[in-house]
Design a protein around this motif. Structure first.
Motif, PDB file in Angstrom:
ATOM      1  N   THR A  59     -18.981   8.183 -27.955  1.00 52.83           N
ATOM      2  CA  THR A  59     -17.552   7.896 -28.017  1.00 52.83           C
ATOM      3  C   THR A  59     -16.971   7.904 -26.609  1.00 52.83           C
ATOM      4  O   THR A  59     -17.646   8.268 -25.644  1.00 52.83           O
ATOM      5  CB  THR A  59     -16.834   8.953 -28.862  1.00 52.83           C
ATOM      6  N   THR A  60     -15.714   7.548 -26.513  1.00 49.50           N
ATOM      7  CA  THR A  60     -15.019   7.598 -25.224  1.00 49.50           C
ATOM      8  C   THR A  60     -15.079   9.006 -24.646  1.00 49.50           C
ATOM      9  O   THR A  60     -15.332   9.187 -23.454  1.00 49.50           O
ATOM     10  CB  THR A  60     -13.556   7.145 -25.393  1.00 49.50           C
ATOM     11  N   ASP A  61     -14.869  10.023 -25.480  1.00 51.38           N
ATOM     12  CA  ASP A  61     -14.928  11.410 -25.003  1.00 51.38           C
ATOM     13  C   ASP A  61     -16.301  11.733 -24.430  1.00 51.38           C
ATOM     14  O   ASP A  61     -16.417  12.385 -23.393  1.00 51.38           O
ATOM     15  CB  ASP A  61     -14.591  12.399 -26.119  1.00 51.38           C
ATOM     16  N   ASN A  62     -17.371  11.286 -25.118  1.00 53.57           N
ATOM     17  CA  ASN A  62     -18.725  11.508 -24.610  1.00 53.57           C
ATOM     18  C   ASN A  62     -18.908  10.875 -23.248  1.00 53.57           C
ATOM     19  O   ASN A  62     -19.485  11.474 -22.338  1.00 53.57           O
ATOM     20  CB  ASN A  62     -19.776  10.887 -25.537  1.00 53.57           C
ATOM     21  N   LEU A  63     -18.444   9.649 -23.113  1.00 60.43           N
ATOM     22  CA  LEU A  63     -18.633   8.924 -21.859  1.00 60.43           C
ATOM     23  C   LEU A  63     -17.833   9.554 -20.726  1.00 60.43           C
ATOM     24  O   LEU A  63     -18.263   9.540 -19.573  1.00 60.43           O
ATOM     25  CB  LEU A  63     -18.283   7.450 -22.048  1.00 60.43           C
ATOM     26  N   LEU A  64     -16.686  10.144 -21.043  1.00 61.16           N
ATOM     27  CA  LEU A  64     -15.906  10.838 -20.011  1.00 61.16           C
ATOM     28  C   LEU A  64     -16.639  12.100 -19.558  1.00 61.16           C
ATOM     29  O   LEU A  64     -16.682  12.412 -18.359  1.00 61.16           O
ATOM     30  CB  LEU A  64     -14.512  11.163 -20.533  1.00 61.16           C
ATOM     31  N   THR A  65     -17.239  12.824 -20.504  1.00 67.06           N
ATOM     32  CA  THR A  65     -18.049  13.996 -20.160  1.00 67.06           C
ATOM     33  C   THR A  65     -19.267  13.573 -19.350  1.00 67.06           C
ATOM     34  O   THR A  65     -19.644  14.217 -18.375  1.00 67.06           O
ATOM     35  CB  THR A  65     -18.489  14.746 -21.436  1.00 67.06           C
ATOM     36  N   LEU A  66     -19.865  12.469 -19.749  1.00 68.19           N
ATOM     37  CA  LEU A  66     -21.017  11.929 -19.037  1.00 68.19           C
ATOM     38  C   LEU A  66     -20.646  11.542 -17.600  1.00 68.19           C
ATOM     39  O   LEU A  66     -21.412  11.783 -16.667  1.00 68.19           O
ATOM     40  CB  LEU A  66     -21.573  10.726 -19.792  1.00 68.19           C
ATOM     41  N   ALA A  67     -19.475  10.973 -17.431  1.00 68.91           N
ATOM     42  CA  ALA A  67     -18.998  10.609 -16.093  1.00 68.91           C
ATOM     43  C   ALA A  67     -18.904  11.853 -15.207  1.00 68.91           C
ATOM     44  O   ALA A  67     -19.278  11.823 -14.028  1.00 68.91           O
ATOM     45  CB  ALA A  67     -17.649   9.904 -16.179  1.00 68.91           C
ATOM     46  N   TYR A  78     -31.191   7.683 -12.631  1.00 64.99           N
ATOM     47  CA  TYR A  78     -31.296   6.684 -13.711  1.00 64.99           C
ATOM     48  C   TYR A  78     -30.562   7.190 -14.949  1.00 64.99           C
ATOM     49  O   TYR A  78     -30.735   8.354 -15.345  1.00 64.99           O
ATOM     50  CB  TYR A  78     -32.767   6.449 -14.052  1.00 64.99           C
ATOM     51  N   ILE A  79     -29.741   6.330 -15.526  1.00 62.77           N
ATOM     52  CA  ILE A  79     -29.108   6.665 -16.797  1.00 62.77           C
ATOM     53  C   ILE A  79     -29.036   5.410 -17.660  1.00 62.77           C
ATOM     54  O   ILE A  79     -28.784   4.318 -17.169  1.00 62.77           O
ATOM     55  CB  ILE A  79     -27.708   7.295 -16.594  1.00 62.77           C
ATOM     56  N   ASP A  80     -29.304   5.582 -18.939  1.00 60.62           N
ATOM     57  CA  ASP A  80     -29.268   4.471 -19.891  1.00 60.62           C
ATOM     58  C   ASP A  80     -28.270   4.808 -20.989  1.00 60.62           C
ATOM     59  O   ASP A  80     -28.448   5.789 -21.708  1.00 60.62           O
ATOM     60  CB  ASP A  80     -30.657   4.242 -20.486  1.00 60.62           C
ATOM     61  N   ILE A  81     -27.201   4.005 -21.069  1.00 60.85           N
ATOM     62  CA  ILE A  81     -26.214   4.178 -22.138  1.00 60.85           C
ATOM     63  C   ILE A  81     -26.174   2.943 -23.038  1.00 60.85           C
ATOM     64  O   ILE A  81     -25.194   2.706 -23.730  1.00 60.85           O
ATOM     65  CB  ILE A  81     -24.809   4.485 -21.572  1.00 60.85           C
ATOM     66  N   SER A  82     -27.251   2.162 -23.034  1.00 66.43           N
ATOM     67  CA  SER A  82     -27.318   0.935 -23.819  1.00 66.43           C
ATOM     68  C   SER A  82     -27.045   1.185 -25.297  1.00 66.43           C
ATOM     69  O   SER A  82     -27.291   2.277 -25.816  1.00 66.43           O
ATOM     70  CB  SER A  82     -28.703   0.299 -23.673  1.00 66.43           C
ATOM     71  N   SER A  83     -26.529   0.156 -25.951  1.00 67.66           N
ATOM     72  CA  SER A  83     -26.250   0.171 -27.393  1.00 67.66           C
ATOM     73  C   SER A  83     -25.240   1.241 -27.787  1.00 67.66           C
ATOM     74  O   SER A  83     -25.307   1.814 -28.875  1.00 67.66           O
ATOM     75  CB  SER A  83     -27.540   0.324 -28.199  1.00 67.66           C
ATOM     76  N   ASN A  84     -24.314   1.536 -26.890  1.00 66.72           N
ATOM     77  CA  ASN A  84     -23.155   2.376 -27.168  1.00 66.72           C
ATOM     78  C   ASN A  84     -21.935   1.572 -26.722  1.00 66.72           C
ATOM     79  O   ASN A  84     -22.017   0.775 -25.800  1.00 66.72           O
ATOM     80  CB  ASN A  84     -23.212   3.683 -26.367  1.00 66.72           C
ATOM     81  N   THR A  85     -20.803   1.785 -27.370  1.00 69.08           N
ATOM     82  CA  THR A  85     -19.602   1.036 -27.015  1.00 69.08           C
ATOM     83  C   THR A  85     -18.929   1.668 -25.806  1.00 69.08           C
ATOM     84  O   THR A  85     -18.654   2.871 -25.794  1.00 69.08           O
ATOM     85  CB  THR A  85     -18.624   0.999 -28.208  1.00 69.08           C
ATOM     86  N   VAL A  86     -18.668   0.850 -24.787  1.00 72.15           N
ATOM     87  CA  VAL A  86     -17.984   1.312 -23.576  1.00 72.15           C
ATOM     88  C   VAL A  86     -16.644   0.587 -23.502  1.00 72.15           C
ATOM     89  O   VAL A  86     -16.597  -0.627 -23.365  1.00 72.15           O
ATOM     90  CB  VAL A  86     -18.815   1.018 -22.309  1.00 72.15           C
ATOM     91  N   ASP A  87     -15.550   1.338 -23.618  1.00 69.37           N
ATOM     92  CA  ASP A  87     -14.223   0.728 -23.545  1.00 69.37           C
ATOM     93  C   ASP A  87     -13.698   0.751 -22.110  1.00 69.37           C
ATOM     94  O   ASP A  87     -14.374   1.221 -21.197  1.00 69.37           O
ATOM     95  CB  ASP A  87     -13.249   1.420 -24.512  1.00 69.37           C
ATOM     96  N   GLU A  88     -12.500   0.232 -21.906  1.00 65.86           N
ATOM     97  CA  GLU A  88     -11.931   0.134 -20.551  1.00 65.86           C
ATOM     98  C   GLU A  88     -11.790   1.493 -19.875  1.00 65.86           C
ATOM     99  O   GLU A  88     -12.126   1.657 -18.706  1.00 65.86           O
ATOM    100  CB  GLU A  88     -10.571  -0.565 -20.601  1.00 65.86           C
ATOM    101  N   SER A  89     -11.281   2.463 -20.602  1.00 59.93           N
ATOM    102  CA  SER A  89     -11.088   3.794 -20.035  1.00 59.93           C
ATOM    103  C   SER A  89     -12.421   4.394 -19.601  1.00 59.93           C
ATOM    104  O   SER A  89     -12.539   4.955 -18.509  1.00 59.93           O
ATOM    105  CB  SER A  89     -10.419   4.696 -21.075  1.00 59.93           C
ATOM    106  N   SER A  90     -13.430   4.263 -20.446  1.00 57.41           N
ATOM    107  CA  SER A  90     -14.759   4.797 -20.128  1.00 57.41           C
ATOM    108  C   SER A  90     -15.367   4.073 -18.940  1.00 57.41           C
ATOM    109  O   SER A  90     -15.981   4.695 -18.071  1.00 57.41           O
ATOM    110  CB  SER A  90     -15.690   4.659 -21.332  1.00 57.41           C
TER     111      SER A  90
END
Length: 131
Positions: A59-67, A78-90
């Motif tokens: 989710t967006t929250d996950n991607l913010l934590t990941l950032a 190296y990081i792979d986030i393929s096949s997950n939805t990345v929105d503008e905020s993320s």
């Protein structure tokens, strides 16, 4: 691995500081599981060089934590986030996290990136690396 499984994995990650590669592809980590794992990695100053989270319903929250993790982990290349939805905020946060990171490869295949989202990620990364 589900989100509860991710929570239980944190105990092993707290005790093992020699892990260099983590591959969690094709699971259902979502918010709680991934956030638990990433928070432990941030707090324990690990030596992770590769992290793969492909197809995890992030989710967006996950991607913010990941950032935040990308910014703080100076060994991650190296990081792979393929096949997950990345929105503008993320995309913007991920781009900003690359400013002082050691990351060399960000794999984001099948992330529903539209032109605007992709530009946010790429332009933010290139602009910050040049300044």
């Amino acid at each position: 691995i589900t989100s509860s499984g991710g929570y239980y994995l944190t105990n092993g990650l707290i005790k093992n500081k020699t892990i260099k590669k983590l591959y969690f592809d094709n699971n259902i980590l979502n918010d709680n599981g991934l956030n638990s794992i990433i928070n432990v990695l941030i707090q324990n100053n690990t030596h992770i060089t590769e992290l793969s989270l492909s197809n995890n319903q992030l989710t967006t929250d996950n991607l913010l934590t990941l950032a935040e993790f990308i910014s703080s982990c100076k060994t991650l290349v190296y990081i792979d986030i393929s096949s997950n939805t990345v929105d503008e905020s993320s995309a913007e946060k991920l781009g900003n996290s690359l400013i002082n990171s050691s990351l060399k490869i960000l794999k984001a295949k099948k992330c529903n990136l539209n032109d605007k989202t992709l530009n946010l990620l790429v332009i933010t990364y290139h602009f910050t690396k040049k300044t």
